[in-house]
Motif scaffolding. Structure first.
Motif, PDB file in Angstrom:
ATOM      1  N   TRP A 210       0.814  -1.217   0.000  1.00 15.58           N
ATOM      2  CA  TRP A 210       0.000   0.000   0.000  1.00 15.58           C
ATOM      3  C   TRP A 210       0.847   1.267   0.000  1.00 15.58           C
ATOM      4  CZ3 TRP A 210       0.120   3.719   3.787  1.00 15.58           C
ATOM      5  CH2 TRP A 210       0.736   3.388   5.006  1.00 15.58           C
ATOM      6  N   LYS A 211       2.037   1.227   0.571  1.00 14.76           N
ATOM      7  CA  LYS A 211       2.902   2.413   0.556  1.00 14.76           C
ATOM      8  C   LYS A 211       3.346   2.738  -0.868  1.00 14.76           C
ATOM      9  CE  LYS A 211       4.749   2.007   5.271  1.00 14.76           C
ATOM     10  NZ  LYS A 211       5.972   1.840   6.097  1.00 14.76           N
ATOM     11  N   GLN A 212       3.733   1.703  -1.604  1.00 15.22           N
ATOM     12  CA  GLN A 212       4.131   1.908  -2.999  1.00 15.22           C
ATOM     13  C   GLN A 212       2.943   2.365  -3.840  1.00 15.22           C
ATOM     14  OE1 GLN A 212       5.908  -2.042  -3.644  1.00 15.22           O
ATOM     15  NE2 GLN A 212       7.871  -1.033  -4.055  1.00 15.22           N
ATOM     16  N   THR A 214       0.415   4.074  -2.824  1.00 11.13           N
ATOM     17  CA  THR A 214       0.155   5.472  -2.501  1.00 11.13           C
ATOM     18  C   THR A 214       1.125   6.389  -3.223  1.00 11.13           C
ATOM     19  OG1 THR A 214      -0.657   4.828  -0.308  1.00 11.13           O
ATOM     20  CG2 THR A 214      -0.037   7.139  -0.626  1.00 11.13           C
ATOM     21  N   MET A 215       2.407   6.047  -3.181  1.00 14.62           N
ATOM     22  CA  MET A 215       3.417   6.870  -3.855  1.00 14.62           C
ATOM     23  C   MET A 215       3.186   6.877  -5.362  1.00 14.62           C
ATOM     24  SD  MET A 215       7.555   6.476  -3.921  1.00 14.62           S
ATOM     25  CE  MET A 215       7.461   5.029  -4.991  1.00 14.62           C
ATOM     26  N   HIS A 216       2.898   5.722  -5.928  1.00 11.69           N
ATOM     27  CA  HIS A 216       2.655   5.626  -7.361  1.00 11.69           C
ATOM     28  C   HIS A 216       1.414   6.421  -7.770  1.00 11.69           C
ATOM     29  CE1 HIS A 216       5.033   1.585  -7.687  1.00 11.69           C
ATOM     30  NE2 HIS A 216       5.791   2.614  -7.355  1.00 11.69           N
ATOM     31  N   THR A 217       0.378   6.348  -6.945  1.00 16.06           N
ATOM     32  CA  THR A 217      -0.846   7.094  -7.240  1.00 16.06           C
ATOM     33  C   THR A 217      -0.585   8.589  -7.231  1.00 16.06           C
ATOM     34  OG1 THR A 217      -2.211   5.337  -6.265  1.00 16.06           O
ATOM     35  CG2 THR A 217      -3.223   7.503  -6.511  1.00 16.06           C
ATOM     36  N   VAL A 218       0.183   9.056  -6.259  1.00 15.25           N
ATOM     37  CA  VAL A 218       0.516  10.488  -6.187  1.00 15.25           C
ATOM     38  C   VAL A 218       1.268  10.926  -7.440  1.00 15.25           C
ATOM     39  CG1 VAL A 218       1.903  12.212  -4.978  1.00 15.25           C
ATOM     40  CG2 VAL A 218       0.499  10.598  -3.673  1.00 15.25           C
ATOM     41  N   LEU A 219       2.247  10.120  -7.856  1.00 13.85           N
ATOM     42  CA  LEU A 219       3.006  10.456  -9.064  1.00 13.85           C
ATOM     43  C   LEU A 219       2.112  10.432 -10.307  1.00 13.85           C
ATOM     44  CD1 LEU A 219       6.310   8.468  -8.380  1.00 13.85           C
ATOM     45  CD2 LEU A 219       5.990  10.950  -8.298  1.00 13.85           C
ATOM     46  N   ALA A 220       1.193   9.479 -10.346  1.00 11.78           N
ATOM     47  CA  ALA A 220       0.268   9.400 -11.478  1.00 11.78           C
ATOM     48  C   ALA A 220      -0.629  10.632 -11.539  1.00 11.78           C
ATOM     49  CB  ALA A 220      -0.576   8.135 -11.368  1.00 11.78           C
ATOM     50  N   ILE A 221      -1.131  11.057 -10.372  1.00 12.02           N
ATOM     51  CA  ILE A 221      -1.992  12.244 -10.326  1.00 12.02           C
ATOM     52  C   ILE A 221      -1.209  13.492 -10.731  1.00 12.02           C
ATOM     53  CG2 ILE A 221      -3.355  13.723  -8.817  1.00 12.02           C
ATOM     54  CD1 ILE A 221      -4.714  11.092  -9.527  1.00 12.02           C
ATOM     55  N   ILE A 222       0.048  13.555 -10.319  1.00 12.80           N
ATOM     56  CA  ILE A 222       0.889  14.703 -10.708  1.00 12.80           C
ATOM     57  C   ILE A 222       1.040  14.749 -12.230  1.00 12.80           C
ATOM     58  CG2 ILE A 222       3.243  15.624 -10.654  1.00 12.80           C
ATOM     59  CD1 ILE A 222       3.418  14.654  -7.747  1.00 12.80           C
ATOM     60  N   SER A 223       1.307  13.609 -12.833  1.00 11.75           N
ATOM     61  CA  SER A 223       1.431  13.576 -14.298  1.00 11.75           C
ATOM     62  C   SER A 223       0.117  13.951 -14.967  1.00 11.75           C
ATOM     63  CB  SER A 223       1.893  12.201 -14.763  1.00 11.75           C
ATOM     64  OG  SER A 223       0.923  11.204 -14.489  1.00 11.75           O
ATOM     65  N   LEU A 224      -0.997  13.521 -14.365  1.00  8.94           N
ATOM     66  CA  LEU A 224      -2.321  13.894 -14.869  1.00  8.94           C
ATOM     67  C   LEU A 224      -2.515  15.408 -14.823  1.00  8.94           C
ATOM     68  CD1 LEU A 224      -5.354  13.347 -15.605  1.00  8.94           C
ATOM     69  CD2 LEU A 224      -5.748  13.035 -13.160  1.00  8.94           C
ATOM     70  N   VAL A 225      -2.210  16.002 -13.688  1.00  7.75           N
ATOM     71  CA  VAL A 225      -2.411  17.438 -13.500  1.00  7.75           C
ATOM     72  C   VAL A 225      -1.519  18.249 -14.444  1.00  7.75           C
ATOM     73  CG1 VAL A 225      -2.143  19.350 -11.868  1.00  7.75           C
ATOM     74  CG2 VAL A 225      -3.202  17.207 -11.118  1.00  7.75           C
ATOM     75  N   VAL A 226      -0.259  17.835 -14.560  1.00  7.35           N
ATOM     76  CA  VAL A 226       0.684  18.573 -15.423  1.00  7.35           C
ATOM     77  C   VAL A 226       0.203  18.596 -16.862  1.00  7.35           C
ATOM     78  CG1 VAL A 226       3.014  18.551 -16.402  1.00  7.35           C
ATOM     79  CG2 VAL A 226       2.688  18.217 -13.947  1.00  7.35           C
ATOM     80  N   LEU A 227      -0.165  17.416 -17.393  1.00  5.33           N
ATOM     81  CA  LEU A 227      -0.624  17.354 -18.788  1.00  5.33           C
ATOM     82  C   LEU A 227      -1.975  18.038 -18.963  1.00  5.33           C
ATOM     83  CD1 LEU A 227       0.575  15.976 -21.416  1.00  5.33           C
ATOM     84  CD2 LEU A 227       1.797  15.574 -19.283  1.00  5.33           C
ATOM     85  N   THR A 228      -2.805  18.007 -17.915  1.00  9.36           N
ATOM     86  CA  THR A 228      -4.102  18.667 -17.984  1.00  9.36           C
ATOM     87  C   THR A 228      -3.946  20.181 -18.098  1.00  9.36           C
ATOM     88  OG1 THR A 228      -5.246  16.939 -16.733  1.00  9.36           O
ATOM     89  CG2 THR A 228      -6.258  19.117 -16.737  1.00  9.36           C
ATOM     90  N   LEU A 229      -3.095  20.741 -17.271  1.00  6.60           N
ATOM     91  CA  LEU A 229      -3.032  22.201 -17.135  1.00  6.60           C
ATOM     92  C   LEU A 229      -2.028  22.870 -18.068  1.00  6.60           C
ATOM     93  CD1 LEU A 229      -3.247  22.577 -13.250  1.00  6.60           C
ATOM     94  CD2 LEU A 229      -5.089  22.742 -14.932  1.00  6.60           C
ATOM     95  N   ALA A 230      -1.161  22.098 -18.701  1.00  5.42           N
ATOM     96  CA  ALA A 230      -0.096  22.702 -19.509  1.00  5.42           C
ATOM     97  C   ALA A 230      -0.644  23.668 -20.554  1.00  5.42           C
ATOM     98  CB  ALA A 230       0.738  21.605 -20.173  1.00  5.42           C
ATOM     99  N   TRP A 231      -1.595  23.216 -21.353  1.00  5.98           N
ATOM    100  CA  TRP A 231      -2.123  24.103 -22.399  1.00  5.98           C
ATOM    101  C   TRP A 231      -3.062  25.173 -21.836  1.00  5.98           C
ATOM    102  CZ3 TRP A 231      -6.984  25.173 -24.460  1.00  5.98           C
ATOM    103  CH2 TRP A 231      -6.975  25.941 -25.620  1.00  5.98           C
ATOM    104  N   PRO A 232      -4.053  24.821 -21.005  1.00  2.00           N
ATOM    105  CA  PRO A 232      -4.949  25.859 -20.489  1.00  2.00           C
ATOM    106  C   PRO A 232      -4.225  27.002 -19.777  1.00  2.00           C
ATOM    107  CG  PRO A 232      -5.841  23.701 -20.010  1.00  2.00           C
ATOM    108  CD  PRO A 232      -4.462  23.483 -20.528  1.00  2.00           C
TER     109      PRO A 232
END
Length: 700
Positions: A210-212, A214-232
């Motif tokens: 579960w620790k991994q 959690t860490m993987h999910t956080v990194l995945a969400i960060i990549s989601l947010v970065v690609l989401t907001l880059a153009w807008p």
């Protein structure tokens, strides 16, 4: 060495799935045939594509017009693919639709790749086939709307997610969620609908602690947010003076557009961008069978046409052999009819014939396969690998289906979002139900899943076709129910196999026929739909996304434009788009799509007139513009140009494929629906009351 290479080549040659290849060819024909003969598709987007091929600035911002005055009301990513195609092949319906065709076929292939590894070739083939023959998938894949592109990248994201789980690789996971952010820039929040299902799947399927996770999910969400907001953010942080106005927004902001017009308003009801409020689109209940006065109507229509629209809302004229009433959901005339909100909305006749032909089969198959693939040695909450896959697709179905069941503002063609889940669960479910027939006897309730699925699906389909052809209704009911009873009572395995095949073919007939209608009619509509009405009404022609050019007016404007930046100004994109496509010149749509965007002020417009950048204004005779003060000023100070000066000859950009002689098209008379009248609900005819104003002498 050469011998080894030959051996490898032989190995790969024999691993070609020819059944899948045939399915892909069918998809390519259904999605692509005749797209070179269908005019300008959705000319709102075709106009933007025309503009985007002229400069990188227009390309980056998805500018509607070559001058970079205002954008379309969607992000640019899907249009980037179309603009690249148009740059290579020239702007035409074929070039702007080609990416959608290819992404549609790509989605069929991805369905196979997503299902085969866990459930086998046959399950993958069935999923690919169901995806191929889903009517709204065909209709969407033949247009330059964004939906086919969006679905492809969502499926690609799931493929990467499965790789992340199988390989325990964080980079595949980050790539998967980054693709969701990329897909956000195709059609905004619609891409996020499946994110909860993806997160749930990763947490139950990943074999890390579960620790991994959690860490993987956080990194995945960060990549989601970065690609989401880059153009807008790059757009919103750019000075408004250095970029086009963001079409569809109230305050010139991409983020506002994403969470407003393209976000919460889709769920709660439209309040901007139409000149009026569309609360509860299609959800009002009328009393005593009278049309509700609050029923939503298409924007910018006269009261007379709105009344006609309400009367025509259920569908077009009756096809030959139709019984009482209209034919809801038949295609071509139901762009504002999304049924009544509730748990059964997707089965109603407004949306069902576009997407839900095999929805009962998928639901029953989902339940059956989840039970069949359970491990009896484990506790009920300890899921097997196959059950986890079923959870993923069930999550997609529930989340997306739940949205469409309650949302207030969407078009029926958006339901393509449900197609992958229905296709996947149909493929998985059929294999699971066949397995249940083998391992359980008639005393076990699990034995009856397949006959139940065929019977219920046949009954729903019979209802859908009952307003069109009585013979087809009877055929589906008789064979479907007979096959279901045969599965239950026939003991010969050989005979039962043939009965099962007959039942499956029976429930494939109607959706296959419906899916062929956009291809037969050679439609590429702004508001895509499938159904028999297309065979006579030629799709959604005559309004939204299908404007026309007055050739004599155009010649007059080109002759007298002089050094003006804009060929002319007008209130909305519907009037401007066909002129931009034909001339590739700048036309100012002051208020964007429906003339309601506050992109222009009176003082700024006066300055444009004074500096000679705007010389003419074309009043299209539409109501609802937010620029009424500008229009009033134009009418007060501008000089009307006599219609005799340029005449009123119009030519449509849409050269829609159509039926001429019934026998020539190879369809018997009894199969041919009656001709439908023009669907006024699409926004009314273009050029109905145009008035041209000369503004060049106001400041002289």
């Amino acid at each position: 060495m050469k011998s080894k290479n030959r051996s490898q080549a032989r190995h790969y040659r024999f691993h070609i799935d020819w059944i899948l290849t045939i399915i892909l060819v069918i998809a390519l024909v259904l999605y692509g045939y005749g797209t070179w003969k269908t005019g300008s598709a959705n000319d709102f987007y075709t106009s933007a594509i025309t503009s985007m091929t002229q400069s990188f600035k227009n390309f980056w911002y998805a500018s509607f017009d070559p001058a970079g005055y205002i954008t379309v009301d969607k992000p640019p990513v899907a249009l980037w693919f179309m603009a690249i195609s148009a740059k290579i092949f020239g702007v035409s319906n074929f070039s702007v639709v080609l990416p959608s065709v290819l992404f549609g076929v790509g989605s069929v292939y991805l369905m196979y790749r997503l299902i085969k590894p866990k459930f086998g070739k046959n399950a993958g083939r069935i999923a690919a086939f169901v995806m191929t023959i889903t009517p709204i998938v065909v209709a969407d894949s033949r247009t330059n709307n964004m939906d086919a592109t969006l679905v492809y990248f969502l499926l690609l994201s799931l493929w990467m997610l499965q790789k992340a789980v199988d390989k325990k690789n964080i980079f595949w996971l980050m790539g998967s969620f980054a693709l969701i952010g990329f897909a956000f820039n195709i059609k905004m929040l619609q891409a996020f609908m499946i994110v909860p299902a993806m997160l749930l799947f990763y947490w139950i399927a990943s074999k890390t602690n579960w620790k991994q996770k959690t860490m993987h999910t956080v990194l995945a969400i960060i990549s989601l947010v970065v690609l989401t907001l880059a153009w807008p953010l790059s757009v919103d942080m750019t000075s408004a003076n250095n970029r086009p106005y963001e079409g569809g927004s109230e305050h010139n902001s991409v983020m506002e557009l994403a969470f407003g017009y393209n976000g919460t308003q889709r769920l709660l009801g439209q309040t901007t961008g139409t000149g009026g409020t569309f609360k509860g689109m299609g959800n009002q209940k009328s009393k005593n069978n009278q049309t509700n006065k609050n029923q939503p109507t298409p924007p910018n229509m006269s009261k007379k046409n709105q009344q006609k629209s309400r009367m025509k809302m259920p569908g077009g004229n009756k096809p030959a052999g139709m019984k009482n009433g209209g034919a809801p959901g038949g295609g071509g005339g139901s762009i504002f009819n999304i049924g009544t909100a509730g748990p059964l909305r997707l089965f109603q006749s407004a949306l069902g014939p576009q997407i839900s032909w095999l929805l009962p089969f998928a639901i029953i198959g989902m339940l059956a396969s989840y039970i069949v693939y359970a491990d009896p040695r484990r506790k009920w909450y300890q899921t097997t690998e196959k059950q986890k896959q079923i959870v993923l697709w069930t999550g997609w179905l529930v989340l997306v289906g739940g949205f469409f069941s309650v949302a207030s503002f969407f078009h029926p063609y958006y339901t393509i979002m449900l197609a992958p889940a229905i296709a996947a669960l149909s493929g998985i479910g059929l294999i699971g139900m066949l397995k249940a027939l083998k391992i359980f006897n008639r005393k076990d309730i699990r034995f009856y899943f397949l006959p139940l699925a065929i019977a219920v699906t046949a009954m729903l389909q019979a209802w859908y076709v009952s307003n069109y052809y009585s013979w087809l209704t009877i055929l589906i009911l008789v064979i479907g129910i007979a096959a279901s009873l045969g599965i239950i009572f026939i003991k010969s395995k050989k005979v039962m196999k043939n009965v099962i095949i007959a039942g499956l073919i029976t429930i494939s007939i109607a959706p296959s026929f419906w899916s062929m209608t956009p291809t037969i009619a050679k439609t590429s509509d702004a508001i895509p739909s499938a159904g028999l009405d297309l065979l006579t009404s030629h799709g959604n022609q005559g309004g939204i996304g299908s404007g026309s050019v007055n050739n004599k007016l155009l010649k007059y404007l080109q002759k007298n434009q002089g050094n003006a930046k804009y060929l002319f100004a007008t209130a909305d994109s519907g009037t401007a788009a066909p002129y931009i496509i034909k001339t590739k010149k700048a036309v100012m749509a002051m208020g964007g799509f429906n003339g309601t965007d506050p992109a222009m002020t009176l003082s700024k417009f006066k300055q444009l007139v004074k500096s000679g950048q705007v010389k003419y204004y074309l009043d299209g005779g539409k109501s609802g513009s937010t620029n009424s003060s500008i229009v009033n000023w134009i009418k007060k100070h501008g000089k009307k140009v006599s219609a005799k000066t340029y005449g009123d000859t119009s030519t449509s950009n849409n050269k829609q494929g159509h039926f001429g002689n019934k026998q020539k098209m190879g369809m018997p008379n009894q199969m041919m629906p009656r001709k439908s009248s023009n669907h006024q609900m699409n926004g009314g005819p273009q050029n109905s009351s145009e008035t041209l104003y000369d503004l060049s002498n106001i400041y002289k």
